[in-house]
Design a protein around this motif. Structure first.
Motif, PDB file in Angstrom:
ATOM      1  N   ASP A 120     -55.512  45.651  14.362  1.00 57.93           N
ATOM      2  CA  ASP A 120     -55.626  44.910  13.111  1.00 57.93           C
ATOM      3  C   ASP A 120     -54.372  45.014  12.252  1.00 57.93           C
ATOM      4  N   GLN A 121     -53.446  45.897  12.613  1.00 56.84           N
ATOM      5  CA  GLN A 121     -52.162  45.989  11.932  1.00 56.84           C
ATOM      6  C   GLN A 121     -51.088  45.142  12.619  1.00 56.84           C
ATOM      7  N   ARG A 122     -51.432  44.501  13.726  1.00 54.96           N
ATOM      8  CA  ARG A 122     -50.445  43.735  14.513  1.00 54.96           C
ATOM      9  C   ARG A 122     -50.897  42.290  14.726  1.00 54.96           C
ATOM     10  N   ILE A 123     -51.694  41.778  13.825  1.00 52.56           N
ATOM     11  CA  ILE A 123     -52.269  40.446  14.040  1.00 52.56           C
ATOM     12  C   ILE A 123     -51.189  39.379  14.135  1.00 52.56           C
ATOM     13  N   ASP A 124     -50.124  39.468  13.331  1.00 55.97           N
ATOM     14  CA  ASP A 124     -49.066  38.461  13.398  1.00 55.97           C
ATOM     15  C   ASP A 124     -48.409  38.448  14.775  1.00 55.97           C
ATOM     16  N   VAL A 125     -48.084  39.631  15.289  1.00 59.49           N
ATOM     17  CA  VAL A 125     -47.444  39.718  16.610  1.00 59.49           C
ATOM     18  C   VAL A 125     -48.401  39.246  17.699  1.00 59.49           C
ATOM     19  N   LEU A 126     -49.632  39.706  17.637  1.00 60.06           N
ATOM     20  CA  LEU A 126     -50.611  39.333  18.657  1.00 60.06           C
ATOM     21  C   LEU A 126     -50.947  37.848  18.602  1.00 60.06           C
ATOM     22  N   SER A 127     -50.898  37.256  17.424  1.00 51.82           N
ATOM     23  CA  SER A 127     -51.181  35.825  17.303  1.00 51.82           C
ATOM     24  C   SER A 127     -50.177  35.003  18.088  1.00 51.82           C
ATOM     25  N   GLU A 128     -48.924  35.460  18.139  1.00 50.53           N
ATOM     26  CA  GLU A 128     -47.918  34.771  18.960  1.00 50.53           C
ATOM     27  C   GLU A 128     -48.334  34.789  20.425  1.00 50.53           C
ATOM     28  N   LEU A 129     -48.806  35.946  20.884  1.00 53.62           N
ATOM     29  CA  LEU A 129     -49.240  36.069  22.281  1.00 53.62           C
ATOM     30  C   LEU A 129     -50.455  35.189  22.546  1.00 53.62           C
ATOM     31  N   LEU A 130     -51.383  35.137  21.604  1.00 55.54           N
ATOM     32  CA  LEU A 130     -52.602  34.371  21.805  1.00 55.54           C
ATOM     33  C   LEU A 130     -52.366  32.861  21.833  1.00 55.54           C
ATOM     34  N   GLU A 131     -51.190  32.423  21.428  1.00 53.77           N
ATOM     35  CA  GLU A 131     -50.854  31.007  21.538  1.00 53.77           C
ATOM     36  C   GLU A 131     -50.450  30.625  22.958  1.00 53.77           C
ATOM     37  N   LEU A 132     -50.220  31.614  23.821  1.00 57.90           N
ATOM     38  CA  LEU A 132     -49.679  31.372  25.163  1.00 57.90           C
ATOM     39  C   LEU A 132     -50.800  31.387  26.191  1.00 57.90           C
ATOM     40  N   THR A 133     -50.766  30.406  27.081  1.00 56.77           N
ATOM     41  CA  THR A 133     -51.842  30.291  28.069  1.00 56.77           C
ATOM     42  C   THR A 133     -51.330  30.148  29.503  1.00 56.77           C
ATOM     43  N   ASP A 134     -50.047  30.461  29.744  1.00 61.58           N
ATOM     44  CA  ASP A 134     -49.583  30.491  31.132  1.00 61.58           C
ATOM     45  C   ASP A 134     -48.777  31.763  31.353  1.00 61.58           C
ATOM     46  N   SER A 135     -48.771  32.229  32.590  1.00 68.10           N
ATOM     47  CA  SER A 135     -48.261  33.556  32.913  1.00 68.10           C
ATOM     48  C   SER A 135     -46.764  33.684  32.652  1.00 68.10           C
ATOM     49  N   GLN A 136     -46.014  32.629  32.906  1.00 65.60           N
ATOM     50  CA  GLN A 136     -44.570  32.715  32.687  1.00 65.60           C
ATOM     51  C   GLN A 136     -44.253  32.889  31.210  1.00 65.60           C
ATOM     52  N   ALA A 137     -44.947  32.155  30.364  1.00 66.51           N
ATOM     53  CA  ALA A 137     -44.724  32.273  28.920  1.00 66.51           C
ATOM     54  C   ALA A 137     -45.122  33.663  28.426  1.00 66.51           C
ATOM     55  N   VAL A 138     -46.210  34.212  28.971  1.00 69.82           N
ATOM     56  CA  VAL A 138     -46.635  35.561  28.600  1.00 69.82           C
ATOM     57  C   VAL A 138     -45.570  36.581  28.994  1.00 69.82           C
ATOM     58  N   ALA A 139     -45.009  36.435  30.209  1.00 68.86           N
ATOM     59  CA  ALA A 139     -43.961  37.352  30.666  1.00 68.86           C
ATOM     60  C   ALA A 139     -42.723  37.242  29.782  1.00 68.86           C
ATOM     61  N   GLN A 140     -42.353  36.030  29.398  1.00 72.83           N
ATOM     62  CA  GLN A 140     -41.188  35.837  28.526  1.00 72.83           C
ATOM     63  C   GLN A 140     -41.436  36.433  27.148  1.00 72.83           C
ATOM     64  N   TRP A 141     -42.650  36.310  26.648  1.00 68.69           N
ATOM     65  CA  TRP A 141     -42.991  36.903  25.353  1.00 68.69           C
ATOM     66  C   TRP A 141     -42.834  38.422  25.408  1.00 68.69           C
ATOM     67  N   GLN A 142     -43.372  39.031  26.458  1.00 68.12           N
ATOM     68  CA  GLN A 142     -43.293  40.484  26.590  1.00 68.12           C
ATOM     69  C   GLN A 142     -41.848  40.951  26.680  1.00 68.12           C
ATOM     70  N   ALA A 143     -40.990  40.164  27.330  1.00 67.16           N
ATOM     71  CA  ALA A 143     -39.583  40.549  27.484  1.00 67.16           C
ATOM     72  C   ALA A 143     -38.857  40.632  26.137  1.00 67.16           C
ATOM     73  N   ARG A 144     -39.395  39.970  25.119  1.00 69.63           N
ATOM     74  CA  ARG A 144     -38.788  39.988  23.782  1.00 69.63           C
ATOM     75  C   ARG A 144     -39.340  41.107  22.903  1.00 69.63           C
ATOM     76  N   GLN A 145     -40.339  41.843  23.393  1.00 68.36           N
ATOM     77  CA  GLN A 145     -40.975  42.872  22.578  1.00 68.36           C
ATOM     78  C   GLN A 145     -40.255  44.219  22.721  1.00 68.36           C
ATOM     79  N   ASP A 146     -40.553  45.115  21.803  1.00 74.80           N
ATOM     80  CA  ASP A 146     -39.995  46.459  21.844  1.00 74.80           C
ATOM     81  C   ASP A 146     -40.499  47.172  23.100  1.00 74.80           C
ATOM     82  N   PRO A 147     -39.608  47.532  24.022  1.00 75.03           N
ATOM     83  CA  PRO A 147     -40.064  48.164  25.267  1.00 75.03           C
ATOM     84  C   PRO A 147     -40.697  49.534  25.046  1.00 75.03           C
ATOM     85  N   ALA A 148     -40.491  50.118  23.858  1.00 74.46           N
ATOM     86  CA  ALA A 148     -41.084  51.429  23.580  1.00 74.46           C
ATOM     87  C   ALA A 148     -42.551  51.335  23.205  1.00 74.46           C
ATOM     88  N   TYR A 149     -43.007  50.124  22.841  1.00 74.30           N
ATOM     89  CA  TYR A 149     -44.420  49.983  22.477  1.00 74.30           C
ATOM     90  C   TYR A 149     -45.243  49.805  23.751  1.00 74.30           C
TER      91      TYR A 149
END
Length: 258
Positions: A120-149
């Protein structure tokens, strides 16, 4: 006799759940990458990273189901893109595809995790992910995230937020309830993977705080209850099944009993 789809029925909580329903006389369709070793009524092979295969399974199984129990998940030791595509996107595609196949009054229960604490503290970030509905876009989204999380935490946070956003429309259009169950550490074959990614000291703290790790038998009855008519007025909820560990961390000093 109920008609139950169990995704992730080959091991761990999913295998125990499939066994529970089968022993109760229900018709159990097991969906997994590997064929279950315990008795089920039907089996469909499915890689949750493959949207086409998910669609093919859904097109093949017919309608009139009472429950989708989506238990499948992979730990954070797997490649990050796979973790998101299995734990979030594969679950989403399966849930949305099952909605028209479930009878009115049916239920979807997804296994999330207490590792999703803080969603509930990450709704803005998670909302970006929830807009994606194909695996390639999900993988590209993850590649832009902090690898430490931890990507496992992200995947289960997304599962919880998606379920909460699905609850209203699923109820209004199909009369189907959707909930998540979040276990703490459970004695399953992938517990060692969680020790590797989350730290053994963290899991040892969980066990020391509540006395032991959960067993599959602690979790299965909660999933079964949420799928039953007895839970007919529960939807959009995330139920912690963790022996009270998260509460012990978040509620402040415990009451001192004499």
């Amino acid at each position: 006799m109920g008609r139950i789809v169990v995704v992730g029925a080959a091991s761990g909580i999913g295998a125990a759940l499939a066994k529970h329903f089968h022993a109760s006389g229900d018709h159990v369709l097991a969906v997994d990458l590997r064929e279950p070793q315990s008795p089920v009524s039907e089996y469909r092979q499915c890689d949750l990273r493959d949207a086409e295969r998910i669609g093919a399974v859904l097109a093949d199984i017919g309608s009139g189901w009472d429950m989708l129990a989506h238990v499948a998940g992979i730990p954070g030791t797997a490649p990050a893109a796979d973790v998101l595509n299995v734990n979030y996107l594969g679950m989403r595609l399966m849930a949305e595809g099952m909605l028209p196949l479930l009878r009115e009054g049916g239920s979807i229960v997804t296994v999330a995790s207490t590792a999703a604490l803080g969603w509930d503290q990450r709704i803005d970030v998670l909302s970006e992910l929830l807009e994606l509905t194909d695996s390639q876009a999900v993988a590209q989204w993850q590649a832009r995230q902090d690898p430490a999380y931890p990507v496992y935490s992200t995947s289960k946070q997304a599962a919880i937020l998606y379920t909460k956003r699905l609850a209203g429309p699923a109820w209004a259009k199909y009369g189907v309830r959707v909930n998540t169950v979040s276990p703490g550490p459970v004695q399953t074959p992938i517990l060692s993977d969680f020790e590797e990614t989350m730290g053994k000291e963290v899991l040892d703290l969980c066990r020391a705080t509540v006395g032991r790790h959960a067993t599959v038998d602690d979790v299965v009855p909660v999933i079964a209850f949420l799928g039953s008519p007895d839970a007919r007025w529960i939807t959009g909820q995330d139920i912690h099944v963790d022996g009270g560990f998260l509460t012990s961390m978040t509620a402040g000093p415990p009451v001192q009993l004499i």
